[in-house]
Every structure is written in structure tokens, then in C-alpha cells.
Design an enzyme around this catalytic site. Structure first.
Site, PDB file in Angstrom:
ATOM      1  N   GLU A  18       0.867  -1.174   0.000  1.00 21.98           N
ATOM      2  CA  GLU A  18       0.000   0.000   0.000  1.00 21.98           C
ATOM      3  C   GLU A  18       0.907   1.228   0.000  1.00 21.98           C
ATOM      4  OE1 GLU A  18      -2.906   0.165   3.118  1.00 21.98           O
ATOM      5  OE2 GLU A  18      -3.431  -1.937   2.911  1.00 21.98           O
ATOM      6  N   ASP A  96      -6.960  -0.144  -2.423  1.00 22.91           N
ATOM      7  CA  ASP A  96      -7.363  -0.865  -1.213  1.00 22.91           C
ATOM      8  C   ASP A  96      -7.603   0.163  -0.126  1.00 22.91           C
ATOM      9  OD1 ASP A  96      -7.896  -2.698   0.726  1.00 22.91           O
ATOM     10  OD2 ASP A  96      -5.886  -3.508   0.870  1.00 22.91           O
ATOM     11  N   SER A 103       0.305  -5.447  -6.041  1.00 17.83           N
ATOM     12  CA  SER A 103       0.656  -6.819  -5.665  1.00 17.83           C
ATOM     13  C   SER A 103       1.548  -7.395  -6.750  1.00 17.83           C
ATOM     14  CB  SER A 103      -0.602  -7.688  -5.528  1.00 17.83           C
ATOM     15  OG  SER A 103      -1.337  -7.352  -4.382  1.00 17.83           O
ATOM     16  N   ASN A 159       3.239 -12.851   1.501  1.00 18.07           N
ATOM     17  CA  ASN A 159       2.423 -14.060   1.396  1.00 18.07           C
ATOM     18  C   ASN A 159       3.308 -15.238   1.007  1.00 18.07           C
ATOM     19  OD1 ASN A 159      -0.419 -12.735   1.486  1.00 18.07           O
ATOM     20  ND2 ASN A 159       0.719 -11.544  -0.022  1.00 18.07           N
TER      21      ASN A 159
END
Length: 499
Positions: A18, A96, A103, A159
Site C-alpha cells: 500500500e 485498497d 501486488s 504471502n
């Protein structure tokens, strides 16, 4: 003898950044509208009208075995197109909350992560430049950081694909001390303190002040050191996705490389059932703030039994476990390099952190600001120090202070310029991102939408055609490259896939 295999498949890694957005005029102070405008002016989109497919997304599942109440995001198609952009590299550019977010595509090595993060900075800078050109003046500034200095923090999330055979309790116990101490390697540096924490002139981590509990599903309030989201973006019974919110957004390539490389290593040991350090901190939330303020690496942390330790000692315990494991398991060149750099960084942190001024963000930024303060005769409370903190992360190449260091050859690199440039339009070859990205580029006219787990085509029929991508290890160049190259249309590709 190094004759045992480590894991049969590479670790799949992704990151989400972000970006901080700051208006330059009061008339454009709406961050949501600004974020939509920024991403809408990226000119490198292969399929500008493609939507994001939310079909298999549910961020409300908790790894502790329940689903929390809440509304899943399901914007209507027109708003979906404003909020989401499918990238040629297989990644995603989107809004977001109140931030533009990027991403990276699924990567299979820490080196790829670095290249795809670096091109993300440039994609946002290009978008901002085009918006400025169209509107005739600069209205926004973007920062790849985690705090606006006014009490607001925004996320950088990692992730990692992990086998579901490893229980979440095992993961939490193994990683809590690692996460608390990893900032000494991967902190982005920060002037001052926030979130009603103890005062500090300068800190190692931007995010540390904002963590308030050890385990939770939240990412925006009551932030946990270990996030419990159980949304694998893959086959649920086979995989889990470890969603890590505790890290800083880095500018320095070595900080990013070691941030993801060391954690990937620890996860490999965890999946292999290898021996990991048995460490339990007395107060992890307090400890992460303490680590962030320990610029000289001298403070002791209290273990649950009362024994003292240090951040360096904890990181060395994980490194030693990795060295022991790889002494009897095959290891590739990137993993060897991660271990070598991890040890070298810890050795120099112990001697004098300033020895890492060319490698780690928090050290480089500290040196730059201290040098300025010495020349100007001012201190850490001077507004110019906080301004330099922000400017270090400015994505505009001509304004960002990190890029000034880079142009002056004052910061070390991991990836080449060629790797970064290629990462804008060519997805990673070793994951499903390859199939997604190549479909977006080659069959843009037929692409209706995409997600991490699907590609959607519109052939003008009553229903859309969904190609599932539930396994991140499939859809690779090796498995699908020849099909993509030989198909002259999306319909032809579909026939080949059926055959």
C-alpha cells in the site's frame, strides 16, 4: 553429505504494498479518488477493461477455525474496473481502502521478489507522472513506506504458500520470535514514535509501534504480530497462505531480499520437520517495540522463563538451525546466498550497525539524516528530519532520496536493470502468474477478468468461460508456454487446454 532433497517445489512468495498518498492541494484531498485516478493513468495495461474476479476470495476465514462476521468485497463491474487493473506481469494494481496498492505476481525466489517490487515502484511513478501530464499540474505524491507521521499506518504484506499439513499453532510458535527480531535486518527506519508508544528519536522499524497483540485476523486495527487470515488463494485442503503483516516496505534491495529469503528458509525447515529454536518471548508486543528502538543491538529481551536474550541471538539461533539443516540437504545458489548474506549482516550488526550503510534501509536512512543534521546543526525533532524520512520513500525518481543514494552508487544492488525492466511486461516463468500474465497480454480482447485463482474469457456467449488456476505451481512457462505461443486466439487456447 548434501544428498537429501530439501523440498520438491520452490516456495511461492508474493507481496502487497500500500503506497502512501499525499495531496498537494486541498481541493484533491480525497485519498480514494486520488488513488483511483493514479492507477487509472498507468499506460501499460494490456486489458484496461478487465475486472478482478472475487469469486474465490474470502478474507473473513480465520486460521484458528472460524469465520468472522463481515461483508466480502463484491463491487459492481464498473466500479470493479476503476478499482482493479490486471497487469501484464501477472500482478495486480488496485485501490485498497484509501491507498493505491501493487501486488507482485507469484514469485518462486527472493531474487524475483526484488525485481517485481522494484518495477512496482516504477509503475506507480509512471502512473503519477501521466496523471500530472494529463491534469497539467502535480496533485499527489506517493511514498513506498508505512506511516504518514500523523498516526496513520498502512500495510506491506507478505504471502508464503505453506503446506496445510503444518498446523497454524506450529507456525505461530515458530515464527513469533523470528518476526519480533527480523526488523534488525529488514526495518525501513523511522523518525520519532507514534500510536502512543514510548518516545524515540529514531527507530529501526516503521511498523513496530502499531502492533498491539500477538494473534488476530485484523490488519487495520488491533494489529497482530501474526495475522490469522486463512485465505489460501489455492486449493484449501492442500495449501495455506501465510499472510504476514508485520514487515516494513523496503526500498533497499538487500533488505527486501533478506526479509523474504530468511522467512522462506524458516518455513522450509518448518515444513521439513527440522529442529527449530525453542524460544518464547515473555511479552512479544513489548519486545517488538524494544527491538525497534535498539539501534546499537545491545538491549536484552526477556524470555518467558525470565532468562535474557537479544535480537541478534534470536536471529542467530534461526540461522544456525538453517545451516544445520542445509548441511545434509541439497541447496540452490539463491538459498546459499541468503544464508551467506544473513550471517554476514548479523556479524556486522554485532560489530557496528553502521557497517551496513550500503545494504540496509534503516542504517542508510539514519546515516543520511544524521549527516544532514550535522551539516545544519539541527536535531531529530527538527521538521526537516521527518521530511527526509518521508522523502527517502518518494517514488518519483528525481525526488526520492533513496534513488539519490542509488544513482550515487551508495547502496548495493541485487538485481540488474534488465531484470527490473523485463518484470514490467513479462511474468515470472515458474508460477501460475506466467499463464495469467501472458493471457492478459496475448488475448487482451477476450479477457473479461482475472484473479489469483482464475482467468475469465468472454467469447460473446451467454456465460463467461473460467479457466481455474487453483495450484500456484502450475500454469508455468514450462507447462503452458508452448500452448500459449501456438494459440492464435483465446478460443484456440481453450481448445488446446481441453485436448
Amino acid at each position: 553429505m548434501q544428498d537429501q532433497p530439501s523440498t520438491s517445489l520452490p516456495r511461492i512468495i508474493g507481496t502487497e504494498t500500500e503506497f502512501g498518498i499525499a495531496p498537494k492541494e486541498a481541493a484533491v484531498a480525497d485519498p480514494v479518488a486520488g488513488s483511483i485516478a493514479v492507477i487509472g493513468h498507468y499506460t501499460g495495461l494490456p486489458a484496461p477493461d478487465a475486472i478482478w474476479d472475487y469469486e474465490n476470495e474470502n478474507p473473513l476465514l480465520d486460521a484458528r477455525g472460524f469465520e468472522v462476521e463481515g461483508e466480502r468485497e463484491r463491487p459492481n463491474p464498473d466500479y470493479n474496473r476503476q478499482l482493479n487493473k490486471v497487469l501484464a506481469n501477472g500482478g495486480r494494481l488496485y485501490v485498497d481502502g484509501a491507498h493505491p496498492e501493487y501486488s507482485i505476481p507469484e514469485c518462486s525466489s527472493p531474487r524475483e521478489v526484488v525485481a517485481f517490487e522494484r518495477i512496482g515502484e516504477r509503475i506507480l511513478a509512471q502512473s503519477l507522472q501521466e496523471l500530472t501530464r494529463v491534469r497539467g499540474r502535480e496533485q499527489y505524491v506517493l511514498y513506498k513506506n508505512n506511516s504518514d507521521g500523523k498516526g496513520n499506518s498502512y500495510g506491506y504484506h507478505e504471502n508464503y504458500l505453506v503446506s496445510r499439513s503444518v498446523s497454524f499453532d506450529q507456525i505461530a510458535r515458530a515464527l513469533a520470535p523470528f518476526f519480533v527480531t527480523r526488523p534488525i535486518i529488514a526495518g525501513a527506519g523511522k523518525v520519532g514514535a507514534e500510536n502512543q508508544t514510548s518516545p524515540a528519536e529514531y527507530q529501526i522499524s516503521q511498523r513496530a509501534d502499531f502492533f498491539e497483540c500477538l494473534l488476530d485476523l485484523n490488519t487495520m486495527v488491533k494489529r497482530p504480530i501474526i495475522n490469522t487470515r486463512d485465505e489460501p488463494h489455492a486449493e484449501y485442503g492442500k495449501y495455506r497462505r501465510l499472510h504476514v503483516i508485520v514487515g516494513d516496505a523496503n526500498m533497499a534491495e538487500i533488505s527486501t531480499y533478506l526479509k523474504v529469503g530468511t522467512l522462506s528458509t524458516v518455513l522450509e525447515l518448518l515444513e521439513a520437520g527440522a529442529e527449530l529454536p525453542q524460544i518464547e518471548l515473555d511479552e512479544p508486543v513489548r519486545a517488538i517495540k524494544q527491538v525497534s528502538r535498539d539501534l546499537d543491538m545491545k538491549q536484552t529481551l526477556k524470555l518467558s522463563g525470565g532468562r535474557p536474550t537479544t535480537a541478534l541471538a534470536i536471529q542467530r539461533a534461526y540461522l544456525d538451525a538453517a545451516k544445520k539443516f542445509y548441511a545434509t540437504h541439497r541447496i540452490d545458489e539463491v538459498q546459499q546466498d541468503v544464508l551467506r548474506r544473513w550471517e554476514s549482516v548479523l556479524d556486522r550488526l554485532e560489530k557496528d550497525p553502521r557497517l551496513l550503510v550500503r545494504e540496509l534501509d534503516w542504517v542508510a536512512k539514519r546515516h543520511m539524516i544524521e549527516s544532514y543534521m550535522e551539516r545544519k546543526g539541527c536535531g531529530w525533532t527538527d521538521p526537516r528530519a521527518k521530511l527526509m524520512d518521508l522523502q527517502y520513500h518518494d517514488v518519483r525518481p528525481e525526488k526520492g532520496l533513496f534513488y539519490t543514494l542509488e544513482r550515487g552508487n551508495l547502496i548495493e544492488r541485487i538485481v540488474s536493470e534488465e531484470e527490473i525492466v523485463r518484470a514490467e511486461h513479462m511474468p515470472p516463468p515458474g508460477t501460475r502468474a506466467y499463464f495469467r500474465g501472458r493471457c492478459a497480454s496475448k488475448f487482451a480482447k477476450s479477457l473479461y477478468g482475472a484473479s489469483w485463482t482464475s482467468v475469465l474469457f468472454d467469447f460473446g456467449n451467454a456465460t463467461l468461460t473460467r479457466i481455474p488456476l487453483m495450484d500456484p505451481n502450475r500454469g508455468t512457462a514450462a507447462l503452458t508456454g508452448h500452448l500459449l505461443e501456438s494459440a492464435d486466439s483465446a478460443a484456440a487456447l481453450l481448445e488446446k487446454l481441453k485436448a
